[in-house]
Write a protein that holds these residues in place. Structure first.
Motif, PDB file in Angstrom:
ATOM      1  N   VAL A   1      -0.013   5.632   6.625  1.00 36.52           N
ATOM      2  CA  VAL A   1      -0.038   4.170   6.674  1.00 36.52           C
ATOM      3  C   VAL A   1       1.074   3.651   7.572  1.00 36.52           C
ATOM      4  N   TYR A   2       2.270   4.227   7.421  1.00 38.98           N
ATOM      5  CA  TYR A   2       3.408   3.785   8.228  1.00 38.98           C
ATOM      6  C   TYR A   2       3.180   4.087   9.705  1.00 38.98           C
ATOM      7  N   GLN A   3       2.716   5.295  10.016  1.00 41.09           N
ATOM      8  CA  GLN A   3       2.513   5.665  11.420  1.00 41.09           C
ATOM      9  C   GLN A   3       1.425   4.817  12.068  1.00 41.09           C
ATOM     10  N   ASP A   4       0.351   4.544  11.326  1.00 37.33           N
ATOM     11  CA  ASP A   4      -0.711   3.688  11.868  1.00 37.33           C
ATOM     12  C   ASP A   4      -0.172   2.300  12.186  1.00 37.33           C
ATOM     13  N   LEU A   5       0.633   1.747  11.272  1.00 43.37           N
ATOM     14  CA  LEU A   5       1.223   0.421  11.493  1.00 43.37           C
ATOM     15  C   LEU A   5       2.146   0.439  12.701  1.00 43.37           C
ATOM     16  N   ARG A   6       3.012   1.415  12.772  1.00 46.85           N
ATOM     17  CA  ARG A   6       3.986   1.491  13.865  1.00 46.85           C
ATOM     18  C   ARG A   6       3.292   1.628  15.220  1.00 46.85           C
TER      19      ARG A   6
ATOM     20  N   LEU B   1       0.829  -1.203   0.000  1.00 43.66           N
ATOM     21  CA  LEU B   1       0.000   0.000   0.000  1.00 43.66           C
ATOM     22  C   LEU B   1       0.869   1.262   0.000  1.00 43.66           C
ATOM     23  N   MET B   2       1.922   1.283   0.827  1.00 45.41           N
ATOM     24  CA  MET B   2       2.814   2.446   0.838  1.00 45.41           C
ATOM     25  C   MET B   2       3.471   2.655  -0.520  1.00 45.41           C
ATOM     26  N   GLN B   3       3.925   1.557  -1.141  1.00 43.89           N
ATOM     27  CA  GLN B   3       4.569   1.651  -2.453  1.00 43.89           C
ATOM     28  C   GLN B   3       3.585   2.202  -3.497  1.00 43.89           C
ATOM     29  N   THR B   4       2.346   1.719  -3.467  1.00 44.99           N
ATOM     30  CA  THR B   4       1.345   2.158  -4.436  1.00 44.99           C
ATOM     31  C   THR B   4       0.997   3.627  -4.225  1.00 44.99           C
ATOM     32  N   LEU B   5       0.838   4.038  -2.976  1.00 50.43           N
ATOM     33  CA  LEU B   5       0.539   5.435  -2.686  1.00 50.43           C
ATOM     34  C   LEU B   5       1.698   6.338  -3.086  1.00 50.43           C
ATOM     35  N   ALA B   6       2.925   5.861  -2.874  1.00 55.59           N
ATOM     36  CA  ALA B   6       4.099   6.651  -3.269  1.00 55.59           C
ATOM     37  C   ALA B   6       4.138   6.830  -4.781  1.00 55.59           C
ATOM     38  N   ASP B   7       3.808   5.772  -5.517  1.00 54.75           N
ATOM     39  CA  ASP B   7       3.789   5.874  -6.977  1.00 54.75           C
ATOM     40  C   ASP B   7       2.748   6.870  -7.458  1.00 54.75           C
ATOM     41  N   LYS B   8       1.679   7.035  -6.644  1.00 56.39           N
ATOM     42  CA  LYS B   8       0.655   8.028  -6.990  1.00 56.39           C
ATOM     43  C   LYS B   8       1.053   9.438  -6.559  1.00 56.39           C
TER      44      LYS B   8
END
Length: 404
Positions: free
Chosen positions: A230-235, A214-221
């Motif tokens: 996404v990262y902060q929620d996961l952490r 998901l992070m990779q896809t959002l970054a590509d967008k």
């Protein structure tokens, strides 16, 4: 006010006919049993309900009586357990009424539930998952499995045997979502991929592989803010619930994406406050008082059915109740809840166009494409709740549109 949960209810089976099955078993979410369209009469003990659920999961296969007795009454000796089993089966047959003959004893030592010509959401779900292995590039069985999954299998069942069954179906559901995301990415449809991946993370917030994709896809967008969220929620979730940190691979990916975003100019991310809200409902001027039971009842139906109809005399508060129930259901619909007021319409032909406008679907239909077809195409990958209000004078077209 009542909930009309018989005639207007549509089962999740896309191939089901308009006639309801004689026996309907919906095991995803709250266990719901329908005998010729009516709910199962109250049973004396919950174990009897779970016994029916277990036999349904065995999908018509013979189950040894001694194993059932030991599973449901482990603290009793075998003879006592078998006595309780016979009593439970008798109570179930009484509750099933005209469908009692489905509870069969092929041999003196076995029991089975005959599911011929019955509807079982788990049976259809398992068949769809099995088709995926044979048709890995086809979306249809994946979409079918995702549609059927309305929540954890037998979510209220505390029996130990239910846990592996629940986990297996949840993993199949998550795999279907990830498969759909992969297919979307293969055709460069990043928006659809993000929607599927967000459903994965919402169901299993510890699934780092999905969070990374998901992070990779959002970054590509180019959505830097969403990557960070996404990262902060996961952490935070890992720290709060498991007292651990993201895997080194996840940390490395996030650092790489952050550095790439910092070095590559891109369109600024839309501030969270400016993003389209998920709640598209009118705000009542006053509180809704004395309707807690009705809201809970409607919410329960929404967990078990794709279509729920509120009926009642004019002025009793159907709209207020529907708005309150939609508000309560908002967390389950990642693409939002919407109210469409059809009171001003007088022509049935304008209903699909009115729904499309309320949903913000812009642009003209393609050549030869009807407003209804464009609406269905736009909603194909979205998980939304629609509230069609004041539709009694357009009942036929609203029913047909809802079914489509």
């Amino acid at each position: 006010m009542t909930v009309d949960a018989t005639e207007p209810v549509k089962l999740a089976d896309p191939e089901a006919t308009t006639d309801a099955a004689a026996l309907e078993l919906c095991l995803f979410g709250t266990f719901d049993v329908r005998v010729r369209g009516s709910g199962l009469p109250p049973l004396r003990y919950r174990k009897e309900l779970w016994l029916l659920a277990l036999l349904a999961l065995r999908q018509g296969r013979e189950v040894p009586r001694d194993w059932l007795a030991a599973t449901f009454w482990p603290d009793n000796d075998e003879s006592k357990g078998l006595f309780y089993l016979r009593k439970a089966l008798s109570n179930l047959r009484n509750a099933l009424g005209e469908e009692a003959a489905r509870l069969q004893s092929p041999t003196p030592r076995t029991v089975r539930l005959d599911l011929s010509n019955a509807f079982s959401d788990v049976l259809v779900f398992d068949a769809a998952v099995a088709r995926v292995a044979k048709e890995p590039v086809q979306e249809e069985p994946l979409l079918e499995a995702v549609r059927l999954y309305r929540g954890p299998l037998l979510q209220d069942c505390p029996e130990e045997w239910a846990l592996p069954e629940r986990q297996n179906r949840e993993q199949s559901y998550l795999s279907a979502l990830e498969h759909l995301a992969a297919l979307a990415l293969s055709r460069a449809d990043s928006a659809a991929a993000v929607r599927w991946l967000r459903l994965v993370v919402a169901t299993d917030p510890y699934r780092e592989s999905a969070a990374c994709t998901l992070m990779q896809t959002l970054a590509d967008k180019g959505d830097r803010a969403a990557v960070g969220q996404v990262y902060q929620d996961l952490r935070q979730r890992l720290r709060a619930d498991l007292n651990t940190a993201p895997a080194p691979e996840t940390e490395a990916l996030y650092k790489q994406l952050s550095q790439r975003e910092a070095q590559t100019p891109s369109q600024p991310a839309v501030p969270a406050a400016a993003r389209p809200p998920l709640r598209h409902l009118p705000v009542p001027l006053t509180d809704l008082i004395g309707r807690k039971n009705e809201i809970a009842e409607v919410s329960g139906w929404l967990e078990r059915r794709r279509l729920v109809t509120l009926v009642g005399a004019g002025g009793v508060g159907k709209t207020r109740l529907s708005i309150a129930a939609a508000d309560a259901a908002l967390p389950r619909f990642v693409d939002g809840v919407w109210l469409v007021d059809l009171a001003p319409l007088t022509e049935a032909a304008f209903v699909p166009d009115a729904v499309g406008k309320a949903l913000g679907i812009q642009g003209q239909p393609e050549a030869g494409q009807s407003p209804e077809a464009r609406l269905i195409e736009a909603l194909g990958t979205r998980r939304v709740l629609l509230v069609l209000d004041n539709c009694e004078h357009l009942l036929d077209v609203c029913a047909a549109l809802s079914e489509r």
